[in-house]
Design a protein around this motif. Structure first.
Motif, PDB file in Angstrom:
ATOM      1  N   ASP A  86       2.071   1.491  -3.521  1.00 26.17           N
ATOM      2  CA  ASP A  86       0.986   1.800  -4.459  1.00 26.17           C
ATOM      3  C   ASP A  86       0.514   3.253  -4.358  1.00 26.17           C
ATOM      4  O   ASP A  86       0.197   3.877  -5.362  1.00 26.17           O
ATOM      5  N   PHE A  87       0.478   3.780  -3.145  1.00 26.17           N
ATOM      6  CA  PHE A  87       0.041   5.158  -2.945  1.00 26.17           C
ATOM      7  C   PHE A  87       1.219   6.139  -2.980  1.00 26.17           C
ATOM      8  O   PHE A  87       1.044   7.335  -2.720  1.00 26.17           O
ATOM      9  N   GLN A 115      -6.806  -1.603   3.305  1.00 26.64           N
ATOM     10  CA  GLN A 115      -5.520  -1.002   2.947  1.00 26.64           C
ATOM     11  C   GLN A 115      -5.014  -0.118   4.080  1.00 26.64           C
ATOM     12  O   GLN A 115      -3.827  -0.133   4.401  1.00 26.64           O
ATOM     13  N   LEU A 116      -5.896   0.641   4.679  1.00 29.67           N
ATOM     14  CA  LEU A 116      -5.531   1.517   5.792  1.00 29.67           C
ATOM     15  C   LEU A 116      -5.023   0.695   6.973  1.00 29.67           C
ATOM     16  O   LEU A 116      -3.979   1.005   7.560  1.00 29.67           O
ATOM     17  N   TYR A 167      -6.717  10.430   1.760  1.00 32.66           N
ATOM     18  CA  TYR A 167      -6.920   9.195   1.002  1.00 32.66           C
ATOM     19  C   TYR A 167      -8.257   8.556   1.379  1.00 32.66           C
ATOM     20  O   TYR A 167      -8.520   7.405   1.050  1.00 32.66           O
ATOM     21  N   LEU A 173      -1.626  -0.710   6.068  1.00 32.86           N
ATOM     22  CA  LEU A 173      -0.605   0.343   6.080  1.00 32.86           C
ATOM     23  C   LEU A 173      -0.200   0.672   7.513  1.00 32.86           C
ATOM     24  O   LEU A 173       0.992   0.844   7.810  1.00 32.86           O
ATOM     25  N   VAL A 232       0.849  -1.198   0.000  1.00 33.11           N
ATOM     26  CA  VAL A 232       0.000   0.000   0.000  1.00 33.11           C
ATOM     27  C   VAL A 232       0.884   1.246   0.000  1.00 33.11           C
ATOM     28  O   VAL A 232       0.631   2.200  -0.741  1.00 33.11           O
ATOM     29  N   CYS A 258       3.738   6.728  -1.051  1.00 31.77           N
ATOM     30  CA  CYS A 258       4.022   7.448   0.193  1.00 31.77           C
ATOM     31  C   CYS A 258       5.502   7.800   0.308  1.00 31.77           C
ATOM     32  O   CYS A 258       5.859   8.791   0.954  1.00 31.77           O
ATOM     33  N   THR A 307     -10.040   7.085  -1.562  1.00 34.28           N
ATOM     34  CA  THR A 307      -9.315   6.193  -2.472  1.00 34.28           C
ATOM     35  C   THR A 307      -8.725   4.959  -1.802  1.00 34.28           C
ATOM     36  O   THR A 307      -8.440   3.972  -2.473  1.00 34.28           O
ATOM     37  N   MET A 308      -8.517   4.995  -0.511  1.00 37.12           N
ATOM     38  CA  MET A 308      -7.917   3.874   0.210  1.00 37.12           C
ATOM     39  C   MET A 308      -9.017   3.092   0.920  1.00 37.12           C
ATOM     40  O   MET A 308      -9.858   3.681   1.598  1.00 37.12           O
ATOM     41  N   THR A 309      -8.993   1.770   0.760  1.00 40.60           N
ATOM     42  CA  THR A 309      -9.996   0.955   1.446  1.00 40.60           C
ATOM     43  C   THR A 309      -9.641   0.852   2.927  1.00 40.60           C
ATOM     44  O   THR A 309      -8.505   1.118   3.337  1.00 40.60           O
TER      45      THR A 309
END
Length: 134
Positions: free
Chosen positions: A31-32, A116-117, A108, A120, A28, A34, A111-113
């Motif tokens: 993908d994002f 995913q959160l 996010y 992360l 994640v 960071c 956009t972030m499930t």
């Protein structure tokens, strides 16, 4: 006799984040993208861009310094963390703040499930090497 509501909160109840998968959380993070704003020592992510300046704090060692809920809040509401850093790190370069005094970190939330959160946060909690004290 008063009837107890079925919606009553259990005594001592406290919100906690469930355990996530730190390997999925690392993905994640990638993908994002960071890593474009947050350095993680020991990882092979591309370095933050020089022209951005010191945007986000380095995350190396942060897992040992904060509870999971702190990381969760900083991603749901980046300004909550920014306000704390302004108060407690007065002499730090505030490269993570915009001209309006709010965090440059984007939201996010759309956009972030949730999974995913959670993953992360598990990755960030695993970043314990090189911790420093406040």
């Amino acid at each position: 006799m008063k009837r107890q509501s079925r919606l009553a909160m259990p005594k001592g109840w406290r919100f906690t984040i469930s355990a996530g998968d730190h390997h999925a959380g690392r993905q994640v993070f990638v993908d994002f993208e960071c890593y474009k704003c947050h350095e993680v020592a020991g990882e092979d992510f591309p370095a933050p861009r020089v022209e951005q300046g010191n945007v986000g704090p380095a995350l190396s060692g942060m897992g040992a310094m904060h509870p999971a809920e702190y990381f969760l809040e900083t991603m749901i509401d980046p300004n909550a963390s920014a306000a704390w850093r302004i108060k407690h790190h007065k002499d730090e370069d505030k490269g993570y703040l915009g001209a309006d005094g709010t965090s440059k970190m984007p939201s996010y939330n759309d956009t972030m499930t949730t999974q995913q959160l959670i993953d992360l946060v598990a990755y960030l909690k695993g970043l314990t090497a090189g911790a420093h004290q406040h």
